[in-house]
Design a protein around this motif. Structure first.
Motif, PDB file in Angstrom:
ATOM      1  N   ILE A   1       5.807   3.094   0.818  1.00 50.51           N
ATOM      2  CA  ILE A   1       5.148   1.812   0.563  1.00 50.51           C
ATOM      3  C   ILE A   1       5.169   0.973   1.827  1.00 50.51           C
ATOM      4  O   ILE A   1       6.231   0.740   2.399  1.00 50.51           O
ATOM      5  CB  ILE A   1       5.853   1.031  -0.574  1.00 50.51           C
ATOM      6  CG1 ILE A   1       5.951   1.869  -1.851  1.00 50.51           C
ATOM      7  CG2 ILE A   1       5.133  -0.297  -0.834  1.00 50.51           C
ATOM      8  CD1 ILE A   1       4.648   2.132  -2.542  1.00 50.51           C
ATOM      9  N   ALA A   2       4.004   0.560   2.266  1.00 45.98           N
ATOM     10  CA  ALA A   2       3.910  -0.290   3.454  1.00 45.98           C
ATOM     11  C   ALA A   2       3.272  -1.603   3.047  1.00 45.98           C
ATOM     12  O   ALA A   2       2.504  -1.668   2.096  1.00 45.98           O
ATOM     13  CB  ALA A   2       3.076   0.393   4.527  1.00 45.98           C
TER      14      ALA A   2
ATOM     15  N   ALA B   1      -5.852  -5.301  -4.969  1.00 40.86           N
ATOM     16  CA  ALA B   1      -5.110  -4.826  -6.142  1.00 40.86           C
ATOM     17  C   ALA B   1      -3.930  -3.966  -5.700  1.00 40.86           C
ATOM     18  O   ALA B   1      -3.969  -3.342  -4.639  1.00 40.86           O
ATOM     19  CB  ALA B   1      -6.037  -4.017  -7.047  1.00 40.86           C
ATOM     20  N   ASP B   2      -2.893  -3.927  -6.523  1.00 44.02           N
ATOM     21  CA  ASP B   2      -1.766  -3.042  -6.203  1.00 44.02           C
ATOM     22  C   ASP B   2      -2.197  -1.582  -6.168  1.00 44.02           C
ATOM     23  O   ASP B   2      -1.762  -0.820  -5.314  1.00 44.02           O
ATOM     24  CB  ASP B   2      -0.656  -3.204  -7.257  1.00 44.02           C
ATOM     25  CG  ASP B   2       0.150  -4.474  -7.048  1.00 44.02           C
ATOM     26  OD1 ASP B   2      -0.015  -5.122  -5.994  1.00 44.02           O
ATOM     27  OD2 ASP B   2       0.946  -4.819  -7.938  1.00 44.02           O
ATOM     28  N   LYS B   3      -3.033  -1.208  -7.140  1.00 48.03           N
ATOM     29  CA  LYS B   3      -3.522   0.176  -7.211  1.00 48.03           C
ATOM     30  C   LYS B   3      -5.019   0.145  -7.485  1.00 48.03           C
ATOM     31  O   LYS B   3      -5.503  -0.741  -8.200  1.00 48.03           O
ATOM     32  CB  LYS B   3      -2.851   0.926  -8.375  1.00 48.03           C
ATOM     33  CG  LYS B   3      -1.347   1.054  -8.239  1.00 48.03           C
ATOM     34  CD  LYS B   3      -0.983   2.189  -7.320  1.00 48.03           C
ATOM     35  CE  LYS B   3       0.526   2.206  -7.106  1.00 48.03           C
ATOM     36  NZ  LYS B   3       0.908   3.265  -6.172  1.00 48.03           N
ATOM     37  N   VAL B   4      -5.716   1.136  -6.959  1.00 48.93           N
ATOM     38  CA  VAL B   4      -7.165   1.194  -7.142  1.00 48.93           C
ATOM     39  C   VAL B   4      -7.567   2.589  -7.625  1.00 48.93           C
ATOM     40  O   VAL B   4      -7.218   3.597  -6.999  1.00 48.93           O
ATOM     41  CB  VAL B   4      -7.903   0.867  -5.828  1.00 48.93           C
ATOM     42  CG1 VAL B   4      -9.417   0.995  -6.008  1.00 48.93           C
ATOM     43  CG2 VAL B   4      -7.526  -0.537  -5.347  1.00 48.93           C
TER      44      VAL B   4
ATOM     45  N   ASN C   1      -1.992   3.645   5.572  1.00 45.72           N
ATOM     46  CA  ASN C   1      -3.133   3.380   4.694  1.00 45.72           C
ATOM     47  C   ASN C   1      -3.129   4.387   3.554  1.00 45.72           C
ATOM     48  O   ASN C   1      -2.340   5.320   3.545  1.00 45.72           O
ATOM     49  CB  ASN C   1      -4.442   3.540   5.471  1.00 45.72           C
ATOM     50  CG  ASN C   1      -4.849   2.255   6.165  1.00 45.72           C
ATOM     51  OD1 ASN C   1      -4.357   1.185   5.836  1.00 45.72           O
ATOM     52  ND2 ASN C   1      -5.738   2.373   7.123  1.00 45.72           N
ATOM     53  N   LYS C   2      -4.087   4.177   2.651  1.00 47.43           N
ATOM     54  CA  LYS C   2      -4.245   5.149   1.564  1.00 47.43           C
ATOM     55  C   LYS C   2      -5.038   6.365   2.059  1.00 47.43           C
ATOM     56  O   LYS C   2      -5.970   6.826   1.407  1.00 47.43           O
ATOM     57  CB  LYS C   2      -4.943   4.482   0.381  1.00 47.43           C
ATOM     58  CG  LYS C   2      -4.107   3.381  -0.278  1.00 47.43           C
ATOM     59  CD  LYS C   2      -4.888   2.645  -1.346  1.00 47.43           C
ATOM     60  CE  LYS C   2      -4.045   1.520  -1.932  1.00 47.43           C
ATOM     61  NZ  LYS C   2      -4.845   0.688  -2.891  1.00 47.43           N
ATOM     62  N   GLY C   3      -4.683   6.822   3.250  1.00 46.28           N
ATOM     63  CA  GLY C   3      -5.302   8.032   3.786  1.00 46.28           C
ATOM     64  C   GLY C   3      -6.272   7.753   4.913  1.00 46.28           C
ATOM     65  O   GLY C   3      -7.367   7.261   4.667  1.00 46.28           O
TER      66      GLY C   3
ATOM     67  N   ALA D   1     -10.721  -4.027  -4.677  1.00 46.80           N
ATOM     68  CA  ALA D   1     -10.264  -2.819  -3.983  1.00 46.80           C
ATOM     69  C   ALA D   1      -9.276  -3.168  -2.868  1.00 46.80           C
ATOM     70  O   ALA D   1      -8.299  -2.457  -2.642  1.00 46.80           O
ATOM     71  CB  ALA D   1     -11.453  -2.046  -3.423  1.00 46.80           C
TER      72      ALA D   1
ATOM     73  N   GLN E   1     -12.039   4.865   1.815  1.00 48.42           N
ATOM     74  CA  GLN E   1     -10.865   5.619   1.404  1.00 48.42           C
ATOM     75  C   GLN E   1      -9.556   4.882   1.615  1.00 48.42           C
ATOM     76  O   GLN E   1      -8.583   5.188   0.938  1.00 48.42           O
ATOM     77  CB  GLN E   1     -10.840   6.927   2.203  1.00 48.42           C
ATOM     78  CG  GLN E   1     -10.688   6.729   3.719  1.00 48.42           C
ATOM     79  CD  GLN E   1     -10.919   8.024   4.490  1.00 48.42           C
ATOM     80  OE1 GLN E   1     -11.919   8.703   4.293  1.00 48.42           O
ATOM     81  NE2 GLN E   1      -9.981   8.366   5.369  1.00 48.42           N
ATOM     82  N   ILE E   2      -9.521   3.927   2.537  1.00 51.84           N
ATOM     83  CA  ILE E   2      -8.225   3.290   2.819  1.00 51.84           C
ATOM     84  C   ILE E   2      -7.809   2.345   1.702  1.00 51.84           C
ATOM     85  O   ILE E   2      -6.693   1.849   1.690  1.00 51.84           O
ATOM     86  CB  ILE E   2      -8.186   2.571   4.195  1.00 51.84           C
ATOM     87  CG1 ILE E   2      -9.051   1.326   4.240  1.00 51.84           C
ATOM     88  CG2 ILE E   2      -8.556   3.515   5.307  1.00 51.84           C
ATOM     89  CD1 ILE E   2      -8.874   0.527   5.535  1.00 51.84           C
ATOM     90  N   PHE E   3      -8.718   2.087   0.752  1.00 50.22           N
ATOM     91  CA  PHE E   3      -8.396   1.177  -0.349  1.00 50.22           C
ATOM     92  C   PHE E   3      -8.222   1.879  -1.697  1.00 50.22           C
ATOM     93  O   PHE E   3      -7.834   1.239  -2.666  1.00 50.22           O
ATOM     94  CB  PHE E   3      -9.494   0.117  -0.484  1.00 50.22           C
ATOM     95  CG  PHE E   3      -9.629  -0.756   0.738  1.00 50.22           C
ATOM     96  CD1 PHE E   3      -8.581  -1.558   1.152  1.00 50.22           C
ATOM     97  CD2 PHE E   3     -10.796  -0.768   1.479  1.00 50.22           C
ATOM     98  CE1 PHE E   3      -8.683  -2.356   2.283  1.00 50.22           C
ATOM     99  CE2 PHE E   3     -10.920  -1.562   2.610  1.00 50.22           C
ATOM    100  CZ  PHE E   3      -9.863  -2.350   3.014  1.00 50.22           C
ATOM    101  N   VAL E   4      -8.538   3.150  -1.773  1.00 50.16           N
ATOM    102  CA  VAL E   4      -8.610   3.818  -3.079  1.00 50.16           C
ATOM    103  C   VAL E   4      -7.452   4.809  -3.238  1.00 50.16           C
ATOM    104  O   VAL E   4      -7.278   5.710  -2.408  1.00 50.16           O
ATOM    105  CB  VAL E   4      -9.976   4.527  -3.244  1.00 50.16           C
ATOM    106  CG1 VAL E   4     -10.035   5.306  -4.546  1.00 50.16           C
ATOM    107  CG2 VAL E   4     -11.113   3.500  -3.168  1.00 50.16           C
ATOM    108  N   ASP E   5      -6.668   4.623  -4.309  1.00 47.23           N
ATOM    109  CA  ASP E   5      -5.538   5.519  -4.558  1.00 47.23           C
ATOM    110  C   ASP E   5      -5.958   6.819  -5.242  1.00 47.23           C
ATOM    111  O   ASP E   5      -5.484   7.883  -4.891  1.00 47.23           O
ATOM    112  CB  ASP E   5      -4.498   4.815  -5.447  1.00 47.23           C
ATOM    113  CG  ASP E   5      -3.846   3.645  -4.749  1.00 47.23           C
ATOM    114  OD1 ASP E   5      -2.907   3.883  -3.980  1.00 47.23           O
ATOM    115  OD2 ASP E   5      -4.283   2.496  -4.960  1.00 47.23           O
TER     116      ASP E   5
ATOM    117  N   VAL F   1       0.848  -1.186   0.000  1.00 46.91           N
ATOM    118  CA  VAL F   1       0.000   0.000   0.000  1.00 46.91           C
ATOM    119  C   VAL F   1       0.883   1.235   0.000  1.00 46.91           C
ATOM    120  O   VAL F   1       1.853   1.307   0.750  1.00 46.91           O
ATOM    121  CB  VAL F   1      -0.887   0.010   1.271  1.00 46.91           C
ATOM    122  CG1 VAL F   1      -1.542   1.359   1.465  1.00 46.91           C
ATOM    123  CG2 VAL F   1      -1.914  -1.103   1.209  1.00 46.91           C
TER     124      VAL F   1
END
Lengths: 513, 513
Positions: free
Chosen positions: B31-32, A201-204, B359-361, A198, A223-227, A39
């Motif tokens: 990256i985590a 995946a490496d990126k979302v 996290n992603k935010g 979500a 939000q914690i899964f979406v880039d 992540v």
């Protein structure tokens, strides 16, 4: 080699790899591993909203050979897969593998991308229309991989299916990537098929036509899964998303089958408080729901839950108090989407919670009764819903294998003869769901019970239902139609059919023109 | 060695391991990795409901040296940690590490278990009462590890903190392990601190005093994460769970501080549509909410969200339309729990979504204004809420460091002198939150702005607020109290204070008797 169902499968399939042969519905459970995920931390002040899909492709560093994923809640109204692929094609990127939960006729542009080598691999749980036909004719470089609705999250979560970039069609997204399917002009309700994508995946990248200020409410994917978030004019055609066209059959044959199927359910003794039920959205399947509803009302039975792709018919039963809850992975019509939005006990489930066999218990495990269709069924009760009798791909398991495996009573409802062809075969063209998971076949001419279910055979003896062996039913059909000719196919494998546990249950050969 | 704040920390701490020194609030983002998880598949017919805790310990094969986790939504009313530990002690199991999100006075039985070597390690984000005091006196074999509310899920998800068995206190559970905190006699509302435990522990046991038929509704933690369910008579004392006692201070000094803090917020320019806000449940902090409420109403401002551990005061603001949404990791009182149950825009967040820096935010990243307390603050704005001035553990970060790091304006509200001791020091006894994350200190005698915030210093010049340097404020305090004596501690490390990213920001030494 042959798998346990006697299907001939190579040990290694070019473009797919080493085959793990199907060994039985629960042979590969036990300890399963969910893969590690990397992540990129987002820190205060970082911005997730990008100008367009092209910028998103740059940010995620999309390149040749990657696997990208899509979900199918927008069904035949989905614009997102095509938009993303158009941008990818324009950039000159090639050798892309598409992992879509399902593919519909609207995705026809993929046919050209396959021919040009822009798309060289496809994973899907279901596919119909031009893409399915083109794959059957050999247009795709590597064999397509057909999964189940529960097998797909299993594969994603285990790492068997690695997704480089997940594109999530979001009817509503806020500026920090909180998503829901309940609000916006393209509202589709539940987003269950997108959750594993979500999370793993490496990126979302979320693509929305309703970008709202932070925070969106409700939140189905957080939000914690979406880039990144991209706003576009339209993610789909509402007419194709939730069609409002699921209807009970008016065909007297279908109604007769439904009535008999319901009598089987009643004879099984499962219609009592706590009953759980799922049915597909086919006309005959819905007719079973309508019959069941009357019996439940007459008996004063309150069921525990209905599950599935959810239709208005199921919502009606829920709102009349016949079920305490609904588990919803996808809304099939507007009424279901409305109910999902307003009824707290109409609950979302991810496809992993729905059917992943390598979880601590999927919802299908708690199903009492499942009503399913079939294109073909063989005398071992193996069912084909993947290919037509001409060998061309026209569907796929979806949740067929998952619900059949999990439910106490999996009933196939189908006309005995379709398009002048008997549906009972010695050997189905393609095995989608193994016979061990199917309990009963109900046709307008009679009922056949899987010999494994001696208990049910005994119970049905106490009814007036026309029970035959499946061989007898087959003979009845063939008396009407004659014995159908075997279809001819080439030796080239165009699709690998994975069972929900990732083993190979069958392969699809290239159809002859 | 010394970390970036000049705190003396060994490179290796016995019983803790190699130290990663704190290097700055966002120095370790990037990256985590979220760790891989092993799951035991549950197949149809498997039963999750066990007779009692003893059977659960057998099923999960609990043994010497394992780490078990608990969450603190039942706060000082929690019976679950003690029940589980009693069963473990009876079985003669020892060398257990407890990873509890927080520890309260009710957990006093742990003191005996520590002395007997049954419990040899403790992780917590906050601890008060006899356990904290015993640890300070050296009763625990290995140093306790103090984390933050966001750092704990980071550690769990990354694998830094491996949990063998998570015990989830569930106010409601169904027979297949779907859990919620909204129903049942021990209802506590949100269950945000338990989510990472459920997702990443090797085994998960739900303990409930309200076992309901499948499926529970709503579902906050789903069946796919829960191995076993145990029903007990009572999981907690309602009087200790949601106390209904959060109250605005009546102390005129506290009210004065709150009024000044609110004037600082107003001067910052953040009180406008979209404002986001969080405050603790302390009397002065709540008084800031009350002041802010009046200003928002007068200005017609609609904020985006309030977050936190949520109190009735925040619910009132939300229900009056002053915020569009609430993000809730834990309900502090009955009114919050009621609102969480009935208001769809009063949304749950996991502690990972709340504050995990990897996290992603996290939600804290979007906070405008955060109101915090302090036991001590030093002239570099480093804050201590972990130990008293006597060096004894009496708290911990909780969300202090997380919200301070994320928010645009982190304000410390405190009396300048407490118990005849000045709160501003040259050097705080223990650093909980680094000064770089703190923007303003507001006391009844004056305000100090972190010199990094030159913009805010300029803005406050346009007000009549009594702005000083922090050194000047310190001098004002010391004029009243005299210069306090330095406390004496031993060299033995009894606790390691981890910053939210897993680096070590400070250590706590054994207090002298």
């Amino acid at each position: 080699m042959k798998n346990i169902l006697g299907r001939e499968i190579p040990e290694v399939i070019e473009g797919y790899g080493k085959v793990k042969p199907f060994e039985g519905a629960f042979a590969n459970c036990g300890i399963a591993e969910k893969k590690s995920v990397k992540v990129k931390s987002v820190i205060p002040g970082d911005n997730k909203v990008l100008a367009n899909i092209e910028e998103a492709l740059d940010k995620v560093e999309l390149k040749d050979g990657m696997t990208i994923s899509f979900h199918h809640h927008l069904r035949n109204g989905d614009y997102v897969l095509n938009m993303v692929m158009e941008a990818i094609a324009k950039k000159g990127i090639k050798d892309i593998t598409i992992a879509a939960s399902s593919i519909f006729p609207i995705h026809e542009p993929l046919v050209e991308y396959m021919k040009k080598g822009i798309v060289t691999g496809i994973y899907a749980n279901y596919m119909s229309g031009p893409v399915a036909e083109a794959i059957s004719k050999g247009a795709l470089k590597r064999p397509a991989v057909m999964m189940t609705h529960g097998g797909r999250p299993r594969a994603i979560e285990s790492g068997d299916l690695h997704i480089d970039v997940a594109f999530v069609a979001a009817p509503t997204a806020d500026t920090y990537g909180n998503l829901n399917g309940t609000e916006g002009k393209s509202a589709c309700g539940a987003l269950g098929y997108a959750e594993s994508d979500a999370e793993y995946a490496d990126k979302v990248v979320a693509i929305t036509d309703n970008l709202v200020p932070y925070p969106a409410s409700p939140i189905q994917i957080t939000q914690i899964f979406v880039d990144y978030v991209v706003e576009v004019d339209s993610i789909g055609n509402p007419a194709g998303i939730v069609s409002g066209t699921t209807r009970i059959t008016k065909d007297p044959v279908g109604l007769k089958i439904a009535k008999m199927a319901t009598e089987v359910i009643e004879a099984s003794g499962l219609i009592k408080d706590g009953l759980s039920f799922q049915t597909g959205a086919g006309g005959t399947s819905l007719a079973v729901a309508a019959e069941l509803k009357e019996i439940m009302k007459a008996k004063g039975v309150v069921g525990s839950f209905a599950a599935g792709g959810v239709t208005g018919y199921i919502v009606d039963m829920f709102e009349e108090g016949l079920f305490r809850a609904i588990f919803d992975v996808q809304c099939f019509d507007l009424q279901a989407a409305e109910s999902f939005k307003k009824n707290p006990a109409h609950m979302a489930m991810s496809s992993s919670m729905y059917g992943n066999p390598h979880n601590k218990g999927a919802v299908v495990n708690n199903l009492d009764v499942m009503i399913l269709g079939a294109t073909e069924i063989d005398t071992n009760f193996n069912v084909n819903v993947t290919t037509g009798s001409d060998g061309v791909i026209m569907g796929g398991s979806g949740g067929h294998s998952d619900t059949a495996a999990g439910s106490k009573l999996a009933i196939i409802v189908t006309n005995l003869v379709k398009a002048r062809l008997p549906i009972i075969k010695d050997r189905v063209t393609t095995v989608t769901t193994p016979g061990e998971s199917i309990d009963v076949l109900v046709t307008e001419r009679g009922i056949a019970v899987n010999p494994r279910r001696t208990d049910l055979i005994e119970k049905l003896k106490e009814t007036n239902l026309p029970v035959y062996t499946i061989e007898e039913l087959k003979a009845i059909a063939e008396k009407m139609t004659g014995k159908p000719e075997a279809i001819e196919v080439s030796d080239e494998i165009v699709a690998v059919v994975e069972y929900r546990d990732g083993t190979v249950i069958d392969v699809v050969k290239k159809a002859l023109e």
